[in-house]
Design a protein around this motif. Structure first.
Motif, PDB file in Angstrom:
ATOM      1  N   ALA A  64       0.837  -1.198   0.000  1.00  0.00           N
ATOM      2  CA  ALA A  64       0.000   0.000   0.000  1.00  0.00           C
ATOM      3  C   ALA A  64       0.869   1.244   0.000  1.00  0.00           C
ATOM      4  CB  ALA A  64      -0.927   0.003   1.211  1.00  0.00           C
ATOM      5  N   THR A  65       0.319   2.342  -0.496  1.00  0.00           N
ATOM      6  CA  THR A  65       0.987   3.638  -0.437  1.00  0.00           C
ATOM      7  C   THR A  65       0.012   4.666   0.119  1.00  0.00           C
ATOM      8  OG1 THR A  65       0.336   4.329  -2.675  1.00  0.00           O
ATOM      9  CG2 THR A  65       2.394   3.066  -2.459  1.00  0.00           C
ATOM     10  N   LEU A  66       0.544   5.631   0.828  1.00  0.00           N
ATOM     11  CA  LEU A  66      -0.248   6.759   1.313  1.00  0.00           C
ATOM     12  C   LEU A  66       0.592   8.004   1.057  1.00  0.00           C
ATOM     13  CD1 LEU A  66      -3.031   7.197   2.606  1.00  0.00           C
ATOM     14  CD2 LEU A  66      -1.920   7.243   4.835  1.00  0.00           C
ATOM     15  N   ALA A  67       0.515   8.481  -0.173  1.00  0.00           N
ATOM     16  CA  ALA A  67       1.401   9.559  -0.616  1.00  0.00           C
ATOM     17  C   ALA A  67       0.782  10.272  -1.796  1.00  0.00           C
ATOM     18  CB  ALA A  67       2.773   8.995  -0.998  1.00  0.00           C
ATOM     19  N   GLY A  68       1.278  11.474  -2.050  1.00  0.00           N
ATOM     20  CA  GLY A  68       0.842  12.241  -3.211  1.00  0.00           C
ATOM     21  C   GLY A  68       1.492  11.725  -4.474  1.00  0.00           C
ATOM     22  N   ASN A  69       1.317  12.462  -5.551  1.00  0.00           N
ATOM     23  CA  ASN A  69       1.915  12.084  -6.838  1.00  0.00           C
ATOM     24  C   ASN A  69       3.403  12.412  -6.810  1.00  0.00           C
ATOM     25  OD1 ASN A  69      -0.670  11.477  -7.569  1.00  0.00           O
ATOM     26  ND2 ASN A  69      -0.858  13.026  -9.165  1.00  0.00           N
ATOM     27  N   ARG A  70       4.237  11.388  -6.765  1.00  0.00           N
ATOM     28  CA  ARG A  70       5.676  11.562  -6.735  1.00  0.00           C
ATOM     29  C   ARG A  70       6.334  10.409  -7.463  1.00  0.00           C
ATOM     30  NH1 ARG A  70       7.296  12.044  -0.648  1.00  0.00           N
ATOM     31  NH2 ARG A  70       9.347  11.371  -1.397  1.00  0.00           N
ATOM     32  N   SER A  71       7.594  10.604  -7.853  1.00  0.00           N
ATOM     33  CA  SER A  71       8.255   9.640  -8.731  1.00  0.00           C
ATOM     34  C   SER A  71       8.359   8.255  -8.109  1.00  0.00           C
ATOM     35  CB  SER A  71       9.648  10.153  -9.103  1.00  0.00           C
ATOM     36  OG  SER A  71      10.474  10.267  -7.951  1.00  0.00           O
ATOM     37  N   GLU A  72       8.485   8.178  -6.777  1.00  0.00           N
ATOM     38  CA  GLU A  72       8.594   6.868  -6.124  1.00  0.00           C
ATOM     39  C   GLU A  72       7.368   6.001  -6.358  1.00  0.00           C
ATOM     40  OE1 GLU A  72      10.939   9.727  -3.402  1.00  0.00           O
ATOM     41  OE2 GLU A  72       9.130   9.761  -4.650  1.00  0.00           O
ATOM     42  N   MET A  73       6.220   6.633  -6.572  1.00  0.00           N
ATOM     43  CA  MET A  73       5.007   5.855  -6.826  1.00  0.00           C
ATOM     44  C   MET A  73       5.133   5.087  -8.130  1.00  0.00           C
ATOM     45  SD  MET A  73       2.699   6.420  -4.370  1.00  0.00           S
ATOM     46  CE  MET A  73       1.017   6.445  -4.999  1.00  0.00           C
ATOM     47  N   LEU A  87       0.216  -3.168  -6.223  1.00  0.00           N
ATOM     48  CA  LEU A  87       0.288  -1.871  -5.561  1.00  0.00           C
ATOM     49  C   LEU A  87      -1.116  -1.390  -5.232  1.00  0.00           C
ATOM     50  CD1 LEU A  87       2.514   0.293  -4.841  1.00  0.00           C
ATOM     51  CD2 LEU A  87       1.730   1.523  -6.867  1.00  0.00           C
ATOM     52  N   LEU A  88      -1.304  -0.932  -3.989  1.00  0.00           N
ATOM     53  CA  LEU A  88      -2.584  -0.394  -3.529  1.00  0.00           C
ATOM     54  C   LEU A  88      -2.387   1.057  -3.105  1.00  0.00           C
ATOM     55  CD1 LEU A  88      -5.450  -0.236  -2.358  1.00  0.00           C
ATOM     56  CD2 LEU A  88      -4.645  -1.543  -0.382  1.00  0.00           C
ATOM     57  N   PRO A  89      -2.621   2.025  -3.997  1.00  0.00           N
ATOM     58  CA  PRO A  89      -2.537   3.430  -3.598  1.00  0.00           C
ATOM     59  C   PRO A  89      -3.772   3.820  -2.782  1.00  0.00           C
ATOM     60  CG  PRO A  89      -2.260   3.120  -5.979  1.00  0.00           C
ATOM     61  CD  PRO A  89      -2.879   1.879  -5.428  1.00  0.00           C
ATOM     62  N   LEU A  90      -3.544   4.198  -1.540  1.00  0.00           N
ATOM     63  CA  LEU A  90      -4.643   4.575  -0.651  1.00  0.00           C
ATOM     64  C   LEU A  90      -5.034   6.024  -0.873  1.00  0.00           C
ATOM     65  CD1 LEU A  90      -3.261   2.879   2.573  1.00  0.00           C
ATOM     66  CD2 LEU A  90      -5.282   2.124   1.294  1.00  0.00           C
ATOM     67  N   ASN A  91      -6.306   6.289  -0.662  1.00  0.00           N
ATOM     68  CA  ASN A  91      -6.849   7.640  -0.821  1.00  0.00           C
ATOM     69  C   ASN A  91      -6.445   8.475   0.386  1.00  0.00           C
ATOM     70  OD1 ASN A  91      -8.432   9.947  -0.990  1.00  0.00           O
ATOM     71  ND2 ASN A  91     -10.254   8.870  -1.701  1.00  0.00           N
ATOM     72  N   TRP A  92      -5.497   9.396   0.191  1.00  0.00           N
ATOM     73  CA  TRP A  92      -5.005  10.198   1.308  1.00  0.00           C
ATOM     74  C   TRP A  92      -6.009  11.257   1.765  1.00  0.00           C
ATOM     75  CZ3 TRP A  92      -5.158  14.937  -0.836  1.00  0.00           C
ATOM     76  CH2 TRP A  92      -4.858  15.064  -2.186  1.00  0.00           C
ATOM     77  N   ARG A  93      -7.117  11.399   1.041  1.00  0.00           N
ATOM     78  CA  ARG A  93      -8.151  12.332   1.475  1.00  0.00           C
ATOM     79  C   ARG A  93      -9.065  11.720   2.548  1.00  0.00           C
ATOM     80  NH1 ARG A  93      -9.834  14.310  -4.606  1.00  0.00           N
ATOM     81  NH2 ARG A  93      -8.120  15.772  -4.928  1.00  0.00           N
ATOM     82  N   LEU A  94      -9.018  10.418   2.697  1.00  0.00           N
ATOM     83  CA  LEU A  94      -9.917   9.745   3.623  1.00  0.00           C
ATOM     84  C   LEU A  94      -9.474   9.932   5.068  1.00  0.00           C
ATOM     85  CD1 LEU A  94     -10.547   6.344   1.784  1.00  0.00           C
ATOM     86  CD2 LEU A  94     -11.907   8.449   1.673  1.00  0.00           C
ATOM     87  N   ALA A  95     -10.455   9.985   5.954  1.00  0.00           N
ATOM     88  CA  ALA A  95     -10.164   9.996   7.389  1.00  0.00           C
ATOM     89  C   ALA A  95      -9.806   8.582   7.840  1.00  0.00           C
ATOM     90  CB  ALA A  95     -11.385  10.517   8.154  1.00  0.00           C
ATOM     91  N   ALA A  96      -9.187   8.477   9.033  1.00  0.00           N
ATOM     92  CA  ALA A  96      -8.764   7.166   9.542  1.00  0.00           C
ATOM     93  C   ALA A  96      -9.913   6.158   9.612  1.00  0.00           C
ATOM     94  CB  ALA A  96      -8.104   7.336  10.907  1.00  0.00           C
ATOM     95  N   PRO A  97     -11.123   6.560  10.062  1.00  0.00           N
ATOM     96  CA  PRO A  97     -12.218   5.581  10.088  1.00  0.00           C
ATOM     97  C   PRO A  97     -12.627   5.074   8.709  1.00  0.00           C
ATOM     98  CG  PRO A  97     -12.717   7.432  11.535  1.00  0.00           C
ATOM     99  CD  PRO A  97     -11.520   7.820  10.725  1.00  0.00           C
ATOM    100  N   GLU A  98     -12.333   5.850   7.651  1.00  0.00           N
ATOM    101  CA  GLU A  98     -12.625   5.407   6.290  1.00  0.00           C
ATOM    102  C   GLU A  98     -11.517   4.517   5.738  1.00  0.00           C
ATOM    103  OE1 GLU A  98     -14.921   9.009   4.179  1.00  0.00           O
ATOM    104  OE2 GLU A  98     -13.063   9.625   5.151  1.00  0.00           O
ATOM    105  N   LEU A  99     -10.277   4.776   6.150  1.00  0.00           N
ATOM    106  CA  LEU A  99      -9.162   3.948   5.703  1.00  0.00           C
ATOM    107  C   LEU A  99      -9.166   2.576   6.366  1.00  0.00           C
ATOM    108  CD1 LEU A  99      -6.220   6.534   5.674  1.00  0.00           C
ATOM    109  CD2 LEU A  99      -7.174   5.360   3.689  1.00  0.00           C
ATOM    110  N   ALA A 100      -9.639   2.522   7.606  1.00  0.00           N
ATOM    111  CA  ALA A 100      -9.549   1.275   8.375  1.00  0.00           C
ATOM    112  C   ALA A 100     -10.206   0.083   7.687  1.00  0.00           C
ATOM    113  CB  ALA A 100     -10.133   1.487   9.771  1.00  0.00           C
ATOM    114  N   PRO A 101     -11.450   0.186   7.185  1.00  0.00           N
ATOM    115  CA  PRO A 101     -12.033  -0.995   6.535  1.00  0.00           C
ATOM    116  C   PRO A 101     -11.316  -1.399   5.258  1.00  0.00           C
ATOM    117  CG  PRO A 101     -13.485   0.915   6.305  1.00  0.00           C
ATOM    118  CD  PRO A 101     -12.415   1.291   7.287  1.00  0.00           C
ATOM    119  N   ILE A 102     -10.707  -0.439   4.571  1.00  0.00           N
ATOM    120  CA  ILE A 102      -9.938  -0.769   3.370  1.00  0.00           C
ATOM    121  C   ILE A 102      -8.702  -1.575   3.747  1.00  0.00           C
ATOM    122  CG2 ILE A 102      -8.556   0.219   1.498  1.00  0.00           C
ATOM    123  CD1 ILE A 102     -10.546   2.553   1.436  1.00  0.00           C
TER     124      ILE A 102
END
Length: 504
Positions: A64-73, A87-102
């Motif tokens: 998983a990744t939790l990052a903006g658009n950068r070359s490492e992605m 690769l699972l790019p996580l939505n960095w706009r989500l709050a922790a309670p929304e990320l948890a079930p993912i």
């Protein structure tokens, strides 16, 4: 869902272009001033593959990744493909309670992220598996320099996952769409063929990498073709226009909200000699907005796609796009389309029905969710999009709307059920229904209709504050209407159409 005989076992375009492209740039990271040639991006992917192997990541694992658009992605994406991981790019706009079930559903073994998101990730991961965190700035450089076990690229199967992108359903439960090597490869072939893209093309990526649009509208197709991809960590109208000029960008993806923001910027209307066309996707394109873009001297074409297919499903010549507003064009190569009535029969030309898709660009199903996967397909293998379309007499298609209740705000999918679930436990709320309403800037925004509990003195501020603590900003309703009761259909279900059409 689609077995492909003789699929290439190592479908990594960098391995080809590192030899032929020489000093041609594969990737530009505008925010960090990085410019990587094809050999340099290939070498970076090898370093990341070694790092992942040293961390025990192998075939079938999820990173998983939790990052903006950068070359490492991009480097991590190709590294995952080389070792058989996804690769699972996580939505960095989500709050922790929304990320948890993912995270609970995906169970990644590793999370690559930026420090600005670490606390949120740790909150979401509490009690979920043993995923390790690697900071892209503080820890990754030393780990990459240390190296790790080197080995040749693994042989992949057509159905092996390469990306996992989470979308939500109408109930709000997140679903991980599996994008296998097959889908990414054939979308690249179809896109570069139908859209006439070549090694000389340059495209920006300003939509986030947790969207298929960030990866698969232009980035992966151009990497397969030997073109250049320009990363923007965030969208700023004037910087975006300046980037188009600086980098010689030839094709640019936007959503309608971005076009509105561009029009408000200082650079709008200035010459962009390299740009052949803006592409609009992610949300319906209002005809008046398209006219304003063209009146400024720019070409514009509208696209359609979804995470589960493509996402580039149609092609339309620029001159016909002007003459036929609302028509997205003809199917790209290898993709079949059918418009179906509710009774399962094929709709007549001009008659709206559900759009069904079939071809090698269709996803492999939802991660660990065979029930939802089965629901997504007909018995004979057609993908149900949930969108309404009509086929013109000459075979071109027009998108008519969405069958589901989902609405799109600024290019982001918003599902009323998810927002309603977040508001249901707000103190003083007896009942809540959320609908999308038109908005000039965002296309659509949420409006919450609430029946207060008893004599509770509930305010709009109370509701919005409660929502902001539980939801990403784009999901928070922009307006709240209090009602004594919710209007209902004869079935007892809320009359959402009446609510959407009601004056606030």
């Amino acid at each position: 869902m689609n077995a492909v005989p003789n699929f290439p076992r190592r479908p990594d375009p960098l391995r080809f272009w590192r030899r032929l492209a020489g000093e041609r740039h594969a990737l530009v990271d505008r925010a960090r001033g990085e410019r990587l040639t094809y050999p340099e991006l290939d070498a970076a992917a090898d370093r990341w593959a070694a790092l992942l192997r040293a961390q025990g990541i192998g075939r079938g694992d999820i990173v998983a990744t939790l990052a903006g658009n950068r070359s490492e992605m991009a480097a991590a994406f190709f590294a995952c493909g080389r070792i058989g991981a996804a690769l699972l790019p996580l939505n960095w706009r989500l709050a922790a309670p929304e990320l948890a079930p993912i995270l609970d559903d995906a169970r990644p073994r590793l999370v690559l992220g930026e420090d600005r998101f670490r606390a949120r990730a740790e909150d979401a991961l509490r009690g979920i598996g043993e995923a390790r965190w690697i900071d892209l700035d503080a820890a990754a450089p030393a780990l990459l320099a240390r190296g790790g076990p080197s080995a040749g690229d693994v042989e992949v199967d057509a159905e092996d996952p390469w990306l996992v992108l989470y979308t939500s359903g109408s109930t709000g439960r997140p679903k991980g769409a599996i994008l296998p090597h097959r889908q990414i490869f054939y979308n690249a072939v179809a896109t570069t063929t139908a859209w006439e893209l070549g090694a000389g093309d340059v495209a920006p990526v300003s939509t986030p990498f947790f969207h298929t649009g960030g990866w698969n509208v232009f980035a992966t197709p151009l990497w397969f073709r030997g073109g250049k991809v320009v990363l923007f960590d965030q969208f700023d109208a004037d910087s975006y226009m300046q980037g188009i000029r600086d980098e010689g960008i030839t094709v640019a993806l936007t959503v309608p909200t971005m076009l509105l923001m561009l029009m408000e910027g200082r650079e709008w209307g200035s010459p962009l000699p390299s740009l052949r066309t803006f592409m609009s996707g992610g949300a319906p394109l209002p005809a008046a907005l398209a006219e304003r873009v063209r009146a400024a001297g720019y070409r514009l074409r509208e696209g359609y796609g979804l995470t589960e297919c493509g996402p580039n499903c149609f092609a339309m010549p620029a001159d016909q796009a002007v003459r036929r507003p609302g028509v997205v064009g003809w199917p790209v190569p290898m993709l079949e389309m059918r418009v179906e009535r509710e009774d399962g029969t094929e709709a007549a030309p001009g008659e709206p029905g559900e759009l069904l898709l079939r071809g090698p660009q269709v996803f492999a199903g939802y991660l660990r969710n065979p029930e939802k996967t089965a629901e997504a397909f007909t018995e004979d293998g057609w993908l149900r999009t949930g969108d309404l379309a009509a086929r013109e007499a000459d075979g071109a298609f027009r998108i008519c709307g969405r069958r589901k209740e989902m609405f799109i705000s600024g290019g982001e999918n918003v599902f009323p059920g998810e927002v309603e679930a977040a508001l249901a436990d707000c103190p003083g709320v007896a009942e809540v229904v959320v609908v999308g309403v038109r908005d000039e800037r965002w296309g659509e925004v949420g409006r919450a209709f609430i029946v207060p509990r008893g004599e509770t003195r509930l305010t709009e501020v109370d509701v919005v504050t409660h929502a902001r603590a539980r939801l990403a900003g784009y999901k928070v309703p922009r307006s709240v209407v209090f009602l004594p009761e919710i209007p209902r259909l004869g079935s007892g279900k809320p009359d959402r159409r009446a609510l959407a059409e009601a004056r606030p």
